[in-house]
Design a protein around this motif. Structure first.
Motif, mmCIF file in Angstrom:
data_model
loop_
_atom_site.group_PDB
_atom_site.id
_atom_site.type_symbol
_atom_site.label_atom_id
_atom_site.label_comp_id
_atom_site.label_asym_id
_atom_site.label_seq_id
_atom_site.Cartn_x
_atom_site.Cartn_y
_atom_site.Cartn_z
ATOM 1 N N ALA A 63 0.825 -1.206 0.000
ATOM 2 C CA ALA A 63 0.000 0.000 0.000
ATOM 3 C C ALA A 63 0.863 1.261 0.000
ATOM 4 O O ALA A 63 0.523 2.251 -0.660
ATOM 5 C CB ALA A 63 -0.932 0.010 1.208
ATOM 6 N N ARG A 64 1.985 1.223 0.705
ATOM 7 C CA ARG A 64 2.876 2.390 0.745
ATOM 8 C C ARG A 64 3.498 2.641 -0.629
ATOM 9 O O ARG A 64 3.614 3.789 -1.054
ATOM 10 C CB ARG A 64 3.962 2.186 1.806
ATOM 11 C CG ARG A 64 4.897 3.362 1.950
ATOM 12 C CD ARG A 64 4.187 4.579 2.509
ATOM 13 N NE ARG A 64 5.161 5.671 2.651
ATOM 14 C CZ ARG A 64 4.883 6.946 2.477
ATOM 15 N NH1 ARG A 64 3.654 7.318 2.183
ATOM 16 N NH2 ARG A 64 5.810 7.860 2.603
ATOM 17 N N LEU A 65 3.886 1.569 -1.325
ATOM 18 C CA LEU A 65 4.421 1.735 -2.678
ATOM 19 C C LEU A 65 3.386 2.374 -3.590
ATOM 20 O O LEU A 65 3.704 3.269 -4.374
ATOM 21 C CB LEU A 65 4.843 0.378 -3.263
ATOM 22 C CG LEU A 65 6.230 -0.131 -2.955
ATOM 23 C CD1 LEU A 65 6.433 -1.519 -3.567
ATOM 24 C CD2 LEU A 65 7.295 0.822 -3.450
ATOM 25 N N VAL A 66 2.155 1.930 -3.483
ATOM 26 C CA VAL A 66 1.086 2.479 -4.315
ATOM 27 C C VAL A 66 0.791 3.920 -3.910
ATOM 28 O O VAL A 66 0.591 4.785 -4.767
ATOM 29 C CB VAL A 66 -0.184 1.601 -4.243
ATOM 30 C CG1 VAL A 66 -1.358 2.255 -4.952
ATOM 31 C CG2 VAL A 66 0.100 0.221 -4.831
ATOM 32 N N GLU A 67 0.800 4.193 -2.619
ATOM 33 C CA GLU A 67 0.556 5.557 -2.135
ATOM 34 C C GLU A 67 1.620 6.521 -2.665
ATOM 35 O O GLU A 67 1.298 7.620 -3.139
ATOM 36 C CB GLU A 67 0.555 5.567 -0.606
ATOM 37 C CG GLU A 67 0.348 6.932 -0.001
ATOM 38 C CD GLU A 67 0.435 6.931 1.515
ATOM 39 O OE1 GLU A 67 0.005 7.925 2.112
ATOM 40 O OE2 GLU A 67 0.946 5.949 2.096
ATOM 41 N N LEU A 68 2.880 6.122 -2.599
ATOM 42 C CA LEU A 68 3.960 6.955 -3.123
ATOM 43 C C LEU A 68 3.816 7.162 -4.627
ATOM 44 O O LEU A 68 4.091 8.247 -5.141
ATOM 45 C CB LEU A 68 5.316 6.335 -2.779
ATOM 46 C CG LEU A 68 5.698 6.347 -1.299
ATOM 47 C CD1 LEU A 68 6.931 5.483 -1.060
ATOM 48 C CD2 LEU A 68 5.923 7.762 -0.801
ATOM 49 N N THR A 69 3.366 6.125 -5.312
ATOM 50 C CA THR A 69 3.139 6.228 -6.756
ATOM 51 C C THR A 69 2.014 7.211 -7.042
ATOM 52 O O THR A 69 2.119 8.058 -7.942
ATOM 53 C CB THR A 69 2.818 4.847 -7.354
ATOM 54 O OG1 THR A 69 3.905 3.966 -7.078
ATOM 55 C CG2 THR A 69 2.579 4.937 -8.856
ATOM 56 N N GLU A 70 0.955 7.118 -6.281
ATOM 57 C CA GLU A 70 -0.172 8.032 -6.458
ATOM 58 C C GLU A 70 0.274 9.482 -6.254
ATOM 59 O O GLU A 70 -0.127 10.377 -7.011
ATOM 60 C CB GLU A 70 -1.290 7.680 -5.476
ATOM 61 C CG GLU A 70 -2.518 8.536 -5.638
ATOM 62 C CD GLU A 70 -3.626 8.167 -4.668
ATOM 63 O OE1 GLU A 70 -4.750 8.641 -4.888
ATOM 64 O OE2 GLU A 70 -3.382 7.431 -3.698
ATOM 65 N N GLN A 71 1.125 9.713 -5.278
ATOM 66 C CA GLN A 71 1.642 11.060 -5.043
ATOM 67 C C GLN A 71 2.450 11.551 -6.242
ATOM 68 O O GLN A 71 2.361 12.718 -6.612
ATOM 69 C CB GLN A 71 2.502 11.094 -3.777
ATOM 70 C CG GLN A 71 1.710 10.935 -2.506
ATOM 71 C CD GLN A 71 2.580 10.782 -1.279
ATOM 72 O OE1 GLN A 71 3.794 10.907 -1.328
ATOM 73 N NE2 GLN A 71 1.952 10.487 -0.156
ATOM 74 N N GLN A 72 3.224 10.671 -6.851
ATOM 75 C CA GLN A 72 4.007 11.042 -8.033
ATOM 76 C C GLN A 72 3.102 11.365 -9.220
ATOM 77 O O GLN A 72 3.400 12.266 -9.990
ATOM 78 C CB GLN A 72 4.967 9.914 -8.430
ATOM 79 C CG GLN A 72 6.203 9.844 -7.585
ATOM 80 C CD GLN A 72 7.066 11.062 -7.789
ATOM 81 O OE1 GLN A 72 7.428 11.411 -8.913
ATOM 82 N NE2 GLN A 72 7.403 11.710 -6.713
ATOM 83 N N LYS A 74 0.060 12.574 -9.048
ATOM 84 C CA LYS A 74 -0.632 13.832 -8.777
ATOM 85 C C LYS A 74 0.312 15.027 -8.709
ATOM 86 O O LYS A 74 -0.031 16.117 -9.139
ATOM 87 C CB LYS A 74 -1.398 13.724 -7.460
ATOM 88 C CG LYS A 74 -2.599 12.806 -7.539
ATOM 89 C CD LYS A 74 -3.335 12.775 -6.239
ATOM 90 C CE LYS A 74 -4.556 11.889 -6.318
ATOM 91 N NZ LYS A 74 -5.266 11.786 -5.034
ATOM 92 N N PHE A 75 1.493 14.802 -8.111
ATOM 93 C CA PHE A 75 2.428 15.906 -7.869
ATOM 94 C C PHE A 75 3.836 15.514 -8.329
ATOM 95 O O PHE A 75 4.740 15.368 -7.503
ATOM 96 C CB PHE A 75 2.452 16.256 -6.375
ATOM 97 C CG PHE A 75 1.097 16.478 -5.788
ATOM 98 C CD1 PHE A 75 0.393 17.647 -6.055
ATOM 99 C CD2 PHE A 75 0.509 15.523 -4.975
ATOM 100 C CE1 PHE A 75 -0.871 17.857 -5.516
ATOM 101 C CE2 PHE A 75 -0.752 15.726 -4.426
ATOM 102 C CZ PHE A 75 -1.444 16.897 -4.701
ATOM 103 N N PRO A 76 4.061 15.348 -9.633
ATOM 104 C CA PRO A 76 5.355 14.867 -10.128
ATOM 105 C C PRO A 76 6.526 15.780 -9.796
ATOM 106 O O PRO A 76 7.659 15.310 -9.729
ATOM 107 C CB PRO A 76 5.153 14.757 -11.637
ATOM 108 C CG PRO A 76 3.995 15.621 -11.937
ATOM 109 C CD PRO A 76 3.125 15.631 -10.706
ATOM 110 N N GLN A 77 6.288 17.064 -9.562
ATOM 111 C CA GLN A 77 7.388 17.959 -9.244
ATOM 112 C C GLN A 77 7.973 17.669 -7.861
ATOM 113 O O GLN A 77 9.092 18.060 -7.569
ATOM 114 C CB GLN A 77 6.939 19.429 -9.341
ATOM 115 C CG GLN A 77 5.954 19.888 -8.295
ATOM 116 C CD GLN A 77 4.505 19.514 -8.570
ATOM 117 O OE1 GLN A 77 4.189 18.778 -9.500
ATOM 118 N NE2 GLN A 77 3.596 20.003 -7.763
ATOM 119 N N GLU A 78 7.234 17.000 -7.007
ATOM 120 C CA GLU A 78 7.718 16.627 -5.686
ATOM 121 C C GLU A 78 8.365 15.260 -5.769
ATOM 122 O O GLU A 78 7.791 14.259 -5.387
ATOM 123 C CB GLU A 78 6.586 16.643 -4.678
ATOM 124 C CG GLU A 78 5.971 18.023 -4.508
ATOM 125 C CD GLU A 78 4.782 18.033 -3.583
ATOM 126 O OE1 GLU A 78 4.626 17.087 -2.802
ATOM 127 O OE2 GLU A 78 4.007 19.000 -3.647
#
Length: 82
Positions: A63-72, A74-78
């Protein structure tokens, strides 16, 4: 950002943070080294089974891997993975 590319960026960042080579990660996860490379470059996409294996090898939840992917996605500059 394309989710496959985002997952690859996350996987590479987490792997490097864990100080693992692609070969070490692949061995721990029970996959081929070149498959890890293809995932990290966004060329191949892992099955859910492989996501679970990679996460276990990285000592984190799938779930953490997917969560980090989702953040990328949505917010690729971060680019920092926390």
């Amino acid at each position: 950002m394309d989710p496959a590319v985002a997952f690859g960026k996350v996987l590479r960042a987490v792997r490097k943070e864990a100080r693992l080579s692609q070969e070490q990660l692949a061995l721990s996860a029970g996959v081929e080294r070149n498959f890890v490379s293809l995932i990290e470059r966004g060329i191949n996409q892992p099955t859910i089974r492989v996501v679970f294996k990679l996460a276990e090898a990285l000592n984190m939840s799938p779930a953490r891997l997917v969560e980090l992917t989702e953040q990328q996605v949505k917010f690729p500059q971060e680019a920092a993975v926390q």
